[in-house]
Enzyme design. Sequence first.
Site, mmCIF file in Angstrom:
data_model
loop_
_atom_site.group_PDB
_atom_site.id
_atom_site.type_symbol
_atom_site.label_atom_id
_atom_site.label_comp_id
_atom_site.label_asym_id
_atom_site.label_seq_id
_atom_site.Cartn_x
_atom_site.Cartn_y
_atom_site.Cartn_z
ATOM 1 N N SER A 101 -60.800 -11.458 -40.064
ATOM 2 C CA SER A 101 -59.550 -10.891 -39.551
ATOM 3 C C SER A 101 -59.320 -11.256 -38.092
ATOM 4 O O SER A 101 -58.317 -10.847 -37.502
ATOM 5 C CB SER A 101 -59.556 -9.365 -39.693
ATOM 6 O OG SER A 101 -60.634 -8.792 -38.957
ATOM 7 N N ASN A 153 -65.701 1.550 -38.547
ATOM 8 C CA ASN A 153 -64.659 2.349 -39.195
ATOM 9 C C ASN A 153 -63.880 3.183 -38.186
ATOM 10 O O ASN A 153 -62.650 3.186 -38.165
ATOM 11 C CB ASN A 153 -65.271 3.267 -40.255
ATOM 12 C CG ASN A 153 -65.846 2.504 -41.426
ATOM 13 O OD1 ASN A 153 -65.781 1.273 -41.469
ATOM 14 N ND2 ASN A 153 -66.431 3.214 -42.373
ATOM 15 N N HIS A 205 -15.491 3.186 -45.525
ATOM 16 C CA HIS A 205 -15.367 2.328 -46.714
ATOM 17 C C HIS A 205 -14.854 0.933 -46.339
ATOM 18 O O HIS A 205 -14.188 0.268 -47.150
ATOM 19 C CB HIS A 205 -14.445 2.954 -47.770
ATOM 20 C CG HIS A 205 -14.831 4.329 -48.188
ATOM 21 N ND1 HIS A 205 -15.790 4.578 -49.145
ATOM 22 C CD2 HIS A 205 -14.407 5.539 -47.750
ATOM 23 C CE1 HIS A 205 -15.925 5.887 -49.296
ATOM 24 N NE2 HIS A 205 -15.105 6.495 -48.456
ATOM 25 N N SER A 249 -22.719 -25.889 -35.068
ATOM 26 C CA SER A 249 -22.936 -26.531 -36.360
ATOM 27 C C SER A 249 -23.250 -28.009 -36.140
ATOM 28 O O SER A 249 -22.671 -28.653 -35.255
ATOM 29 C CB SER A 249 -21.688 -26.401 -37.234
ATOM 30 O OG SER A 249 -21.756 -27.277 -38.341
ATOM 31 N N LYS A 278 -17.474 -25.063 -34.489
ATOM 32 C CA LYS A 278 -18.137 -23.802 -34.818
ATOM 33 C C LYS A 278 -18.861 -23.177 -33.627
ATOM 34 O O LYS A 278 -19.570 -23.846 -32.879
ATOM 35 C CB LYS A 278 -19.150 -24.000 -35.953
ATOM 36 C CG LYS A 278 -18.558 -24.402 -37.279
ATOM 37 C CD LYS A 278 -17.684 -23.283 -37.851
ATOM 38 C CE LYS A 278 -18.462 -22.055 -38.247
ATOM 39 N NZ LYS A 278 -19.450 -22.310 -39.302
ATOM 40 N N GLU A 308 -26.928 -12.606 -36.722
ATOM 41 C CA GLU A 308 -27.301 -12.836 -38.120
ATOM 42 C C GLU A 308 -28.809 -12.694 -38.313
ATOM 43 O O GLU A 308 -29.262 -12.142 -39.326
ATOM 44 C CB GLU A 308 -26.827 -14.213 -38.567
ATOM 45 C CG GLU A 308 -25.307 -14.315 -38.671
ATOM 46 C CD GLU A 308 -24.817 -15.726 -38.927
ATOM 47 O OE1 GLU A 308 -23.629 -15.881 -39.216
ATOM 48 O OE2 GLU A 308 -25.621 -16.682 -38.828
ATOM 49 N N LYS A 352 -52.982 -4.420 -40.511
ATOM 50 C CA LYS A 352 -52.628 -4.835 -39.157
ATOM 51 C C LYS A 352 -51.477 -5.841 -39.116
ATOM 52 O O LYS A 352 -50.551 -5.707 -38.300
ATOM 53 C CB LYS A 352 -53.855 -5.395 -38.439
ATOM 54 C CG LYS A 352 -54.904 -4.319 -38.208
ATOM 55 C CD LYS A 352 -56.241 -4.876 -37.837
ATOM 56 C CE LYS A 352 -57.313 -3.808 -37.981
ATOM 57 N NZ LYS A 352 -57.476 -3.355 -39.393
#
Length: 467
Positions: A29, A116, A162, A283, A289, A296, A331
């Site tokens: 780990s 532990n 809505h 873009s 663009k 996003e 983790k």
Amino acid sequence: MSEPKEKQKAWGGVFTEDTDKEVEIFTESISFDKRLYLADIQSSTAHARMLMNCGLLTSDEFSQIENGLAEIRSEIENGTFKYDIAKEDIHLHIESALTEKIGDAGRKLHTARSRNDQVITDLRLWIRDGIDRVDALLINLQKAFVGKCDKDFDVILPAYTHTQRAQPVLAPHYYLAYCEKFERDRQRLLDCRKRVNVMGLGCAAVAGTSIPIDRNKTAEELGFESIAANSIDVSSDRDFVLETAFCLLEIALHLSTLAEEWIWWFTSEFRFITLPQKFCTGSSIMPQKINPDVLELIRGKTARVAGNLQTLAVLVKGLPLAYNRDLQEDKQPIFDSFDTVEAALSLAAPLVEGMELNRDVIAQRLELGYLDATTLMEHLIIQGVPQRTAHGIVGKVVRYTMDKNVPLAKLTLAEFQAVHAGFDESVYTVLGAKNAVSAMRSYGSTSPEEVRKQIERWKEKVNTSRQ
């Protein structure tokens, strides 16, 4: 016969075979838990000081340990520390390096503790610091919203339900809605922090220890508010990790809501806002663009934070007491949730500061959608018309104006009275978005007077929040 290499491992005394190399790769780990190094050094130093105070280490041995750990910290931070997957995790790496430096004094450090309780203590320290970092970022984001309130106080926005236009609201009322959401996030985090800030060190593997130690002294040095009361519970407890992961998800969800709204508001169809170009991208094929990619990705990365919480929940589902190696997998999800949320919050504040409302566009479209219909209904209620009756009357008036394709304020009094004879000239005092906003009275509403009070409350709040 030569001694097996396994004997070199901290737990290898009973073994007669080396660990398979593939197993070492599978079980290591250190590739991700090395970021716990500072917490491990802090907890180890405090543990050693306690052992000295209890007569289990001499003052010289403690000094060797303290200085050795300080050297190891420097090596880690300047990039000269050597990692080896055979040493499994950050805890064994630091202990092994310490023993190489100072010999037997280093071998005494692990007295009255197990990995532990050691790992749970380190993780609690790391998460506690992470909560404090996120809290500071939330305050900065609230300040960004509050900082826009005076400038945009005169702007009226359509509020949506809505995804349909509902009622008019002041722009600062909209900004402060997010302050309220992020304040709840802060309160959840700070409440969670209380349960994070409990020390398990000294509970050892599962049953405690027969060695006379003083856990309260260690807790005091490490800034823990309390110590865990049950040695079985300590090493299996990941409640605080899941709770923190949920708190982080709630923050991400609120950021995602903001991102979604502003992505739409940035479109040519809305054109409500202008975003700083340094937070946008272009873009590769369409030269015109200007894309809101940061927003996003804030929205998209929320999925990762949600997935991390689910991973943690499934991880602990059905695990028996007490420690199981499964818990090594706790983790990466919580680290990733912190990384993701902190990165998003760091960008959110300057995005809010740099966003500009396109006032002319908003004003041109403000009277679309009959935003004043509810205020007209309440005007009738104040005159004594039952709510359900008033609702029906205004519904008929709106239908009439929709057929004529005009706003409510453009109807003549005779046209109003054709639907309901009780209308009089006072009807025009509540029509139009500006009048509808001004008509509000209730606490927490978009009334200019109420919003001004809330702005002042929030100015004081963010300026006195802990830094």
